[in-house]
Scaffold this motif. Structure first.
Motif, short mmCIF file in Angstrom:
data_model
loop_
_atom_site.label_atom_id
_atom_site.label_comp_id
_atom_site.label_asym_id
_atom_site.label_seq_id
_atom_site.Cartn_x
_atom_site.Cartn_y
_atom_site.Cartn_z
N LEU A 138 -12.44 -37.26 27.80
CA LEU A 138 -12.72 -37.98 26.55
C LEU A 138 -12.21 -37.19 25.35
N ALA A 139 -12.38 -35.87 25.42
CA ALA A 139 -11.85 -35.02 24.34
C ALA A 139 -10.33 -35.13 24.28
N LEU A 140 -9.68 -35.19 25.44
CA LEU A 140 -8.23 -35.34 25.48
C LEU A 140 -7.79 -36.68 24.88
N ILE A 141 -8.54 -37.75 25.22
CA ILE A 141 -8.22 -39.08 24.69
C ILE A 141 -8.36 -39.10 23.17
N LEU A 142 -9.45 -38.54 22.67
CA LEU A 142 -9.66 -38.50 21.22
C LEU A 142 -8.57 -37.66 20.55
N LEU A 143 -8.24 -36.52 21.16
CA LEU A 143 -7.20 -35.67 20.60
C LEU A 143 -5.85 -36.38 20.60
N PHE A 144 -5.55 -37.11 21.68
CA PHE A 144 -4.30 -37.87 21.75
C PHE A 144 -4.26 -38.94 20.66
N SER A 145 -5.38 -39.63 20.45
CA SER A 145 -5.45 -40.66 19.41
C SER A 145 -5.23 -40.05 18.03
N VAL A 146 -5.82 -38.88 17.80
CA VAL A 146 -5.62 -38.19 16.52
C VAL A 146 -4.16 -37.80 16.35
N CYS A 147 -3.54 -37.31 17.43
CA CYS A 147 -2.13 -36.91 17.36
C CYS A 147 -1.23 -38.10 17.04
N VAL A 148 -1.53 -39.27 17.62
CA VAL A 148 -0.76 -40.48 17.33
C VAL A 148 -0.85 -40.81 15.84
N SER A 149 -2.07 -40.72 15.29
CA SER A 149 -2.24 -40.98 13.85
C SER A 149 -1.41 -40.01 13.02
N TYR A 150 -1.39 -38.74 13.43
CA TYR A 150 -0.69 -37.74 12.64
C TYR A 150 0.82 -37.79 12.82
N VAL A 151 1.29 -38.36 13.92
CA VAL A 151 2.73 -38.60 14.05
C VAL A 151 3.17 -39.61 12.99
#
Length: 304
Positions: free
Chosen positions: A203-216
């Motif tokens: 779940l932490a990985l999913i949230l981190l991935f979602s945050v990374c998509v936003s920051y891209v």
């Protein structure tokens, strides 16, 4: 089963491989905990008593509240036994510690994602920012973050404390967390361990991935800004948030996805996550934000 009914407490053995350093650790952690409460209280006071009432500062105010609550789950008990008090924690107290640790931790992780979405809207859709991030939307996002943490913490706690604990009640750690408590179970704990890895690490990985998509998307939008001053302002509002995110998600992923738990490594990473990071967050955001520096000066001038 008889041993389960007789078991009414666990013994917290503290931070692994730190025997004889209790006094030093007590002083260090007391200092950090005090400044965590002081810094985040001051941060909230600045936001409340100034013109910093945008959605970004609304979320930062809640983040500061979490940064006071999160270390308060584990730090007071740790300071108690480091100062010579009893290392025992009741069975229900251990369950409560685990529940609130994961409730606040997951909710704070969701809040970081919400803050990333807020920065995405502010930089990629600036003309519609106040229309999209209306007060009702901001409140709803915070409530959803809380609601997401409740089932997460409930599932982990119920699976963990439905197991039979009869071999030992000595937790080789400084608080009741899943990697330290589950090995003490006499019954099969494979289901709880799998849920632990999936429900926390992934779940932490999913949230981190979602945050990374936003920051891209944010990074692409920043590169399109023509003025150097505009790029610098946009970058400064995001760099502090990115630093806090890495401090929050990194330790969680390291701890809960490692195949062979290392007690000392886990303790060091958890201390950074539980105690040090909440103290640094208020410094990270305030030192990199000119508006907040001005608000801080106004607060001190009014007190003087």
């Amino acid at each position: 089963m008889e041993n389960l009914t007789l078991l009414d407490e666990f013994i917290l053995l503290g931070i692994p491989q730190t025997q004889g350093l209790e006094t030093l650790l007590f002083v260090v952690f007391l200092f950090i905990y005090f400044f965590t409460l002081l810094g985040n209280s001051l941060f909230i006071a600045i936001i409340s008593s100034s013109t910093l009432h945008t959605p970004m500062y609304f979320f930062l105010g809640f983040l500061s509240s979490f940064d006071m609550l999160f270390p308060s789950v584990t730090c007071p008990k740790m300071l108690l036994y480091l100062s010579g008090g009893s290392p025992a924690i009741s069975y229900k107290g251990c369950a409560a510690q685990l529940f609130f640790y994961h409730l606040l931790g997951f909710t704070e992780g969701c809040l970081y994602f919400v803050m990333a979405y807020d920065r995405y809207v502010a930089i990629c859709h600036p003309l519609r920012y106040m229309l999209i991030m209306k007060p009702q939307v901001c409140v709803s996002l915070v409530i959803l973050a809380w609601l997401g943490g409740c089932p997460h913490a409930t599932i982990l706690t119920s699976l963990t404390f439905r197991l039979v604990y009869c071999a030992s009640n000595q937790v080789d750690y400084f608080f009741c967390d899943l990697p330290a408590v589950l090995p003490l179970a006499c019954t099969d704990n494979k289901l709880a361990q799998k849920v632990d890895s999936i429900n926390v690490g992934f779940l932490a990985l999913i949230l981190l991935f979602s945050v990374c998509v936003s920051y891209v998307h944010i990074g692409v939008a920043i590169l399109r800004i023509r003025s150097a001053e505009g790029r610098q302002k946009a970058f400064s509002t995001c760099s502090a948030h990115l630093t806090a995110i890495l401090c929050a998600y990194g330790p969680v992923i390291i701890i809960y996805l490692q195949r062979t738990p290392n007690p000392l490594l886990g303790a060091v990473v958890q201390i950074l996550n539980n105690i040090v990071s909440p103290m640094l967050n208020s410094l990270i955001y305030s030192l990199r934000n000119k508006e907040e520096k001005r608000a801080l000066r106004r607060v001190f001038h009014s007190l003087a």
